[in-house]
Design a protein around this motif. Structure first.
Motif, short mmCIF file in Angstrom:
data_model
loop_
_atom_site.label_atom_id
_atom_site.label_comp_id
_atom_site.label_asym_id
_atom_site.label_seq_id
_atom_site.Cartn_x
_atom_site.Cartn_y
_atom_site.Cartn_z
N UNK A 36 45.05 38.65 46.19
CA UNK A 36 44.11 39.11 45.17
C UNK A 36 44.49 38.52 43.81
N UNK A 37 43.51 37.88 43.16
CA UNK A 37 43.67 37.39 41.80
C UNK A 37 42.63 38.07 40.92
N UNK A 38 42.96 38.20 39.64
CA UNK A 38 42.01 38.71 38.64
C UNK A 38 41.77 37.62 37.61
N UNK A 39 40.57 37.62 37.05
CA UNK A 39 40.22 36.68 35.99
C UNK A 39 40.16 37.45 34.68
N UNK A 114 36.23 46.34 42.74
CA UNK A 114 35.54 45.80 41.56
C UNK A 114 36.45 45.98 40.34
N UNK A 115 36.28 45.14 39.30
CA UNK A 115 37.04 45.37 38.08
C UNK A 115 36.73 46.75 37.50
N UNK A 122 36.41 39.35 36.59
CA UNK A 122 36.11 39.29 38.02
C UNK A 122 37.41 39.26 38.80
N UNK A 123 37.29 39.42 40.10
CA UNK A 123 38.45 39.35 40.98
C UNK A 123 38.04 38.64 42.26
N UNK A 124 39.05 38.15 42.96
CA UNK A 124 38.77 37.44 44.20
C UNK A 124 40.01 37.43 45.09
#
Length: 161
Positions: A36-39, A114-115, A122-124
């Motif tokens: 999981x990464x966050x932007x 969800x953020x 965003x996240x992915x």
């Protein structure tokens, strides 16, 4: 030394000692092994979930708090996968960066994530290869070391000057 004198001595020593900034991030995965990464809205690159520890907050508590703030979920962090000392750079003093194992999210939780904070655009969930493309090179290397420590059962320590 009397008790008040001892406390005054300790307070004086505490005031003179160096303080370290502490970053506490998590390696959180889905059931497919993706990371999981966050932007963040305030950075040019993607990042791991987590953030800076507050005064007198432990690194693990900071990681759990930051994940709850950013993603709206409670996690219990496990062992330290990677610890990196980062030397002074730009306007910043040195810091310690912790990456904790936060386990694997159930498929339904991962799908509904969800953020939960304005700081996250965003996240992915991404493969390690995709993570390397999205992350700043030094953070990508840190994630690679954390993944290797996860697979090998150890903890990675490095110093970045």
């Amino acid at each position: 030394m009397t008790d008040p004198d001892r406390w005054a001595y300790l307070a004086e020593g505490n005031a003179k000692q160096a303080r370290k900034r502490v970053a506490a991030d998590v390696l959180l995965r889905d059931d497919g092994g993706r990371v999981l990464l966050v932007n963040p809205t305030y950075k040019d690159f993607w990042d791991l979930p987590g953030g800076m520890a507050e005064a007198n907050e432990s690194p693990s508590a900071a990681a759990e708090r930051e994940v709850c703030e950013e993603l709206g979920i409670a996690v219990k962090v496990g062992r330290v996968l990677a610890l990196e000392w980062v030397g002074p750079h730009g306007p910043w003093d040195d810091q310690l960066m912790f990456v904790f194992d936060a386990g694997t999210l159930a498929a339904d939780v991962a799908a509904g994530l969800r953020p939960a904070d304005d700081e996250v655009a965003e996240l992915a969930f991404v493969t390690p290869e995709e993570a390397r493309r999205r992350l700043r090179p030094d953070i990508a290397a840190l994630v690679d070391r954390a993944l290797a420590a996860l697979a090998g059962g150890g903890t990675d320590y490095a110093e970045r000057r």
